[in-house]
Design a protein around this motif. Sequence first.
Motif, PDB file in Angstrom:
ATOM      1  N   PHE A 209     -22.371  -4.290  80.010  1.00 52.82           N
ATOM      2  CA  PHE A 209     -23.099  -3.123  80.530  1.00 52.82           C
ATOM      3  C   PHE A 209     -24.101  -3.551  81.607  1.00 52.82           C
ATOM      4  N   ASP A 260     -16.459  -0.471  86.458  1.00 53.12           N
ATOM      5  CA  ASP A 260     -16.839   0.377  85.322  1.00 53.12           C
ATOM      6  C   ASP A 260     -15.664   0.585  84.371  1.00 53.12           C
ATOM      7  N   GLN A 264     -15.693  -0.757  80.609  1.00 60.31           N
ATOM      8  CA  GLN A 264     -15.618   0.201  79.494  1.00 60.31           C
ATOM      9  C   GLN A 264     -14.488  -0.150  78.539  1.00 60.31           C
ATOM     10  N   ARG A 267     -15.542  -3.208  76.580  1.00 58.35           N
ATOM     11  CA  ARG A 267     -16.556  -2.874  75.577  1.00 58.35           C
ATOM     12  C   ARG A 267     -15.939  -2.078  74.434  1.00 58.35           C
TER      13      ARG A 267
END
Length: 271
Positions: A209, A260, A264, A267
């Motif tokens: 992040f 991103d 994502q 994650r």
Amino acid sequence: MRDGAYHQAMAVAPRAMRPQGRLVQAGLVVAGLAAFIAMCADLNLAPDALFAGLDKLGRFAEGALPPSDGGDPLRIVKALAETFAMAFAGTVLAALAALPLGALGAKTVVGQPVLHFAFRRALDWFRGVPALVWALILVSAFGLGPFGGVIALALADIPSLAKLFSEAIENCDEKPIEGVRAAGVPPLMALRYGLAPQVTPVMASQCLFFLESNFRNAAVLGIVGAGGIGFELEERIRIFAFDEVLFIVGLYMLCVAALDTVSQRLRASLA
């Protein structure tokens, strides 16, 4: 029907339904509006300033179309790669420095309340310094280039990551650690097999992040002399080459969206 709704509202928010409560709410709304109007006047948020700016923005938009790479797209791609390298190096350095600090900031490691409070407040104090301020200081000290940008990103992230790491350690389950200790293994091995499997996915997710955030921040730092795509943007804005600005911004947005998306998914796989 009306009485039923009134009694239901009284049951949910009795203070707000009383006449005194309504007067207080009305007073807060009026005070909030007055404060908003006063701030707008202080900041000169007037319609004439807005229309004057829109006129200039319109001329900039006319000059930005069609977008152009300026005849040297390779230079822009290299600047984007340099920006990502700044973000990646800054995040890695911050994570390496934050790991021992996070362990020291965890209540389960340092149980002394005064030391724990002082350490956490010190982290909060350093978290108040944004990366842009660090970059301005470091670029003045070390000169133009990505070195100051990387260190600025790392210094801005270390307190935040240390706080998050300490919370991750505090929230871990003690039972796996106690189970490994019961087998008679050394303390470091107990941390390796009892603590690390619990906190590693959380810490890795937090680092990803911060990598996303640093890729955006690195572009801003480049404008103040830290190199990368921000430096290229600043050069072209200064000479009013808005067609090249639009090309760079479009390419940069694609890179941010790609990073991103990858981050994502990584994650989500770690969750």
